[in-house]
Write a protein that holds these residues in place. Sequence first.
Motif, PDB file in Angstrom:
ATOM      1  N   ALA A 218     -42.639 -16.974  30.695  1.00  0.00           N
ATOM      2  CA  ALA A 218     -44.087 -17.443  31.850  1.00  0.00           C
ATOM      3  C   ALA A 218     -43.268 -16.742  32.968  1.00  0.00           C
ATOM      4  CB  ALA A 218     -43.691 -18.671  31.948  1.00  0.00           C
ATOM      5  N   VAL A 219     -44.393 -15.801  33.325  1.00  0.00           N
ATOM      6  CA  VAL A 219     -44.003 -15.296  34.903  1.00  0.00           C
ATOM      7  C   VAL A 219     -44.878 -15.910  36.323  1.00  0.00           C
ATOM      8  CG1 VAL A 219     -45.595 -13.312  34.122  1.00  0.00           C
ATOM      9  CG2 VAL A 219     -43.871 -12.844  35.738  1.00  0.00           C
ATOM     10  N   MET A 220     -44.429 -15.720  37.181  1.00  0.00           N
ATOM     11  CA  MET A 220     -45.521 -16.161  38.493  1.00  0.00           C
ATOM     12  C   MET A 220     -45.314 -14.782  39.345  1.00  0.00           C
ATOM     13  SD  MET A 220     -45.845 -19.063  40.951  1.00  0.00           S
ATOM     14  CE  MET A 220     -46.227 -20.212  39.643  1.00  0.00           C
ATOM     15  N   ILE A 221     -46.855 -14.886  39.778  1.00  0.00           N
ATOM     16  CA  ILE A 221     -47.015 -12.758  40.720  1.00  0.00           C
ATOM     17  C   ILE A 221     -47.050 -13.451  41.873  1.00  0.00           C
ATOM     18  CG2 ILE A 221     -48.262 -10.871  41.506  1.00  0.00           C
ATOM     19  CD1 ILE A 221     -47.100 -10.534  38.311  1.00  0.00           C
ATOM     20  N   ASP A 222     -46.564 -12.954  42.713  1.00  0.00           N
ATOM     21  CA  ASP A 222     -46.254 -13.050  44.437  1.00  0.00           C
ATOM     22  C   ASP A 222     -48.291 -13.994  44.785  1.00  0.00           C
ATOM     23  OD1 ASP A 222     -46.514 -11.707  47.206  1.00  0.00           O
ATOM     24  OD2 ASP A 222     -45.124 -12.991  46.777  1.00  0.00           O
ATOM     25  N   GLY A 223     -48.875 -12.996  44.438  1.00  0.00           N
ATOM     26  CA  GLY A 223     -49.817 -13.982  44.197  1.00  0.00           C
ATOM     27  C   GLY A 223     -50.687 -15.261  43.707  1.00  0.00           C
ATOM     28  N   GLY A 224     -49.881 -15.999  43.208  1.00  0.00           N
ATOM     29  CA  GLY A 224     -49.650 -16.498  42.352  1.00  0.00           C
ATOM     30  C   GLY A 224     -50.330 -16.632  40.875  1.00  0.00           C
TER      31      GLY A 224
ATOM     32  N   MET B  62     -41.796 -13.527  39.982  1.00  0.00           N
ATOM     33  CA  MET B  62     -40.361 -14.147  39.332  1.00  0.00           C
ATOM     34  C   MET B  62     -40.961 -15.094  37.989  1.00  0.00           C
ATOM     35  SD  MET B  62     -38.993 -16.284  42.594  1.00  0.00           S
ATOM     36  CE  MET B  62     -37.118 -16.526  41.918  1.00  0.00           C
ATOM     37  N   GLY B  63     -39.767 -14.761  37.229  1.00  0.00           N
ATOM     38  CA  GLY B  63     -40.402 -16.211  36.243  1.00  0.00           C
ATOM     39  C   GLY B  63     -39.672 -16.209  35.421  1.00  0.00           C
ATOM     40  N   TRP B  64     -39.133 -16.684  34.037  1.00  0.00           N
ATOM     41  CA  TRP B  64     -38.028 -17.308  33.036  1.00  0.00           C
ATOM     42  C   TRP B  64     -38.239 -16.154  31.254  1.00  0.00           C
ATOM     43  CZ3 TRP B  64     -34.732 -20.960  33.555  1.00  0.00           C
ATOM     44  CH2 TRP B  64     -35.329 -21.758  35.637  1.00  0.00           C
ATOM     45  N   TYR B  65     -37.640 -15.809  31.475  1.00  0.00           N
ATOM     46  CA  TYR B  65     -37.451 -15.597  29.995  1.00  0.00           C
ATOM     47  C   TYR B  65     -36.036 -16.389  29.483  1.00  0.00           C
ATOM     48  CZ  TYR B  65     -39.237 -10.880  31.566  1.00  0.00           C
ATOM     49  OH  TYR B  65     -39.377 -10.494  32.487  1.00  0.00           O
ATOM     50  N   ARG B  66     -36.153 -16.222  27.991  1.00  0.00           N
ATOM     51  CA  ARG B  66     -35.012 -16.907  27.358  1.00  0.00           C
ATOM     52  C   ARG B  66     -35.099 -16.103  26.178  1.00  0.00           C
ATOM     53  NH1 ARG B  66     -39.306 -21.351  24.149  1.00  0.00           N
ATOM     54  NH2 ARG B  66     -40.354 -19.633  23.020  1.00  0.00           N
TER      55      ARG B  66
ATOM     56  N   VAL C  38     -30.859 -19.711  25.462  1.00  0.00           N
ATOM     57  CA  VAL C  38     -30.240 -20.175  27.056  1.00  0.00           C
ATOM     58  C   VAL C  38     -31.368 -18.758  27.710  1.00  0.00           C
ATOM     59  CG1 VAL C  38     -29.114 -18.778  28.819  1.00  0.00           C
ATOM     60  CG2 VAL C  38     -28.190 -19.274  26.427  1.00  0.00           C
ATOM     61  N   TYR C  39     -31.835 -20.336  28.690  1.00  0.00           N
ATOM     62  CA  TYR C  39     -33.354 -19.632  29.314  1.00  0.00           C
ATOM     63  C   TYR C  39     -32.595 -18.946  31.186  1.00  0.00           C
ATOM     64  CZ  TYR C  39     -36.631 -21.843  26.517  1.00  0.00           C
ATOM     65  OH  TYR C  39     -37.408 -22.594  25.919  1.00  0.00           O
ATOM     66  N   TYR C  40     -33.113 -17.534  31.123  1.00  0.00           N
ATOM     67  CA  TYR C  40     -32.835 -16.820  32.283  1.00  0.00           C
ATOM     68  C   TYR C  40     -33.969 -17.083  33.565  1.00  0.00           C
ATOM     69  CZ  TYR C  40     -28.813 -15.733  29.144  1.00  0.00           C
ATOM     70  OH  TYR C  40     -27.865 -15.344  28.866  1.00  0.00           O
ATOM     71  N   CYS C  41     -33.429 -17.334  34.430  1.00  0.00           N
ATOM     72  CA  CYS C  41     -34.218 -16.651  35.911  1.00  0.00           C
ATOM     73  C   CYS C  41     -34.497 -15.633  36.081  1.00  0.00           C
ATOM     74  CB  CYS C  41     -34.449 -17.773  36.712  1.00  0.00           C
ATOM     75  SG  CYS C  41     -35.109 -17.738  38.298  1.00  0.00           S
ATOM     76  N   HIS C  42     -35.477 -15.038  35.802  1.00  0.00           N
ATOM     77  CA  HIS C  42     -36.148 -13.758  36.791  1.00  0.00           C
ATOM     78  C   HIS C  42     -36.537 -13.669  38.009  1.00  0.00           C
ATOM     79  CE1 HIS C  42     -35.755  -9.335  35.939  1.00  0.00           C
ATOM     80  NE2 HIS C  42     -37.084  -9.077  36.114  1.00  0.00           N
ATOM     81  N   ALA C  43     -36.298 -12.033  38.803  1.00  0.00           N
ATOM     82  CA  ALA C  43     -36.867 -12.004  40.305  1.00  0.00           C
ATOM     83  C   ALA C  43     -37.075 -10.592  39.875  1.00  0.00           C
ATOM     84  CB  ALA C  43     -36.590 -12.523  41.062  1.00  0.00           C
TER      85      ALA C  43
ATOM     86  N   THR D 193     -37.310 -22.059  46.049  1.00  0.00           N
ATOM     87  CA  THR D 193     -36.895 -22.252  44.062  1.00  0.00           C
ATOM     88  C   THR D 193     -38.858 -22.540  43.333  1.00  0.00           C
ATOM     89  OG1 THR D 193     -35.453 -24.377  44.485  1.00  0.00           O
ATOM     90  CG2 THR D 193     -36.345 -24.456  42.875  1.00  0.00           C
ATOM     91  N   ILE D 194     -38.252 -21.898  42.230  1.00  0.00           N
ATOM     92  CA  ILE D 194     -38.844 -21.493  41.135  1.00  0.00           C
ATOM     93  C   ILE D 194     -38.739 -22.708  40.488  1.00  0.00           C
ATOM     94  CG2 ILE D 194     -40.117 -19.087  41.452  1.00  0.00           C
ATOM     95  CD1 ILE D 194     -38.844 -18.952  38.971  1.00  0.00           C
ATOM     96  N   TYR D 195     -39.154 -23.283  39.167  1.00  0.00           N
ATOM     97  CA  TYR D 195     -39.377 -24.108  37.851  1.00  0.00           C
ATOM     98  C   TYR D 195     -39.599 -23.935  36.932  1.00  0.00           C
ATOM     99  CZ  TYR D 195     -38.614 -26.811  42.487  1.00  0.00           C
ATOM    100  OH  TYR D 195     -37.560 -27.687  43.092  1.00  0.00           O
ATOM    101  N   LEU D 196     -39.573 -24.185  35.772  1.00  0.00           N
ATOM    102  CA  LEU D 196     -40.082 -24.088  34.738  1.00  0.00           C
ATOM    103  C   LEU D 196     -40.051 -25.790  34.350  1.00  0.00           C
ATOM    104  CD1 LEU D 196     -42.025 -22.428  32.517  1.00  0.00           C
ATOM    105  CD2 LEU D 196     -39.291 -22.262  31.017  1.00  0.00           C
ATOM    106  N   GLN D 197     -41.366 -26.239  33.944  1.00  0.00           N
ATOM    107  CA  GLN D 197     -42.116 -27.626  33.433  1.00  0.00           C
ATOM    108  C   GLN D 197     -42.165 -27.283  31.963  1.00  0.00           C
ATOM    109  OE1 GLN D 197     -41.096 -30.750  34.977  1.00  0.00           O
ATOM    110  NE2 GLN D 197     -41.379 -31.439  32.231  1.00  0.00           N
ATOM    111  N   MET D 198     -41.347 -28.174  30.987  1.00  0.00           N
ATOM    112  CA  MET D 198     -41.212 -28.003  29.433  1.00  0.00           C
ATOM    113  C   MET D 198     -41.667 -28.929  29.306  1.00  0.00           C
ATOM    114  SD  MET D 198     -37.481 -25.582  29.490  1.00  0.00           S
ATOM    115  CE  MET D 198     -37.665 -25.590  27.670  1.00  0.00           C
ATOM    116  N   ASN D 199     -42.575 -29.107  28.488  1.00  0.00           N
ATOM    117  CA  ASN D 199     -43.502 -30.750  27.533  1.00  0.00           C
ATOM    118  C   ASN D 199     -43.125 -29.794  25.793  1.00  0.00           C
ATOM    119  OD1 ASN D 199     -43.300 -31.439  30.525  1.00  0.00           O
ATOM    120  ND2 ASN D 199     -45.185 -31.013  30.497  1.00  0.00           N
ATOM    121  N   SER D 200     -43.703 -30.733  25.045  1.00  0.00           N
ATOM    122  CA  SER D 200     -43.814 -30.819  23.808  1.00  0.00           C
ATOM    123  C   SER D 200     -42.939 -29.543  22.850  1.00  0.00           C
ATOM    124  CB  SER D 200     -45.340 -30.345  23.591  1.00  0.00           C
ATOM    125  OG  SER D 200     -46.039 -31.565  23.468  1.00  0.00           O
TER     126      SER D 200
END
Length: 119
Positions: free
Chosen positions: A49-55, A34-38, A92-97, A77-84
């Motif tokens: 950003a992307v996270m594989i099943d194993g972390g 799962m991950g995030w695209y923009r 536009v940010y899209y969640c993807h699986a 639920t997955i999250y994207l913490q965006m700082n700075s």
Amino acid sequence: QVRLVESGGGLVQPGGSLRLSCASSASMHSFNAMGWYRQVPGKERELVAVMIDGGNTNYADSVKGRFTIFRDMAKNTIYLQMNSLKSEDTAVYYCHADQYYSGTYNPFWGQGTQVTVSS
């Protein structure tokens, strides 16, 4: 039918923070990644950003050190913490699986959530 629902977008000042959420109607154990695209109008959608099943995680060079992807398996639920945040992060940010089943690739996308970084 698998549904991905994003939330958390909005207007943020440069240097500020924002947390995006993506809730899945299906167990995240059913996804290989799962991950995030923009995407910015007129430009191609890019991986953030992307996270594989194993972390295992991977980030675009432009967000390394500023963004963090993490998950809550109990909440599906997955999250994207965006700082700075920078103006360049406006998109536009899209969640993807990604789901792989018997050699078949099945992608799922959320509807997108707008992130605007501006003074």
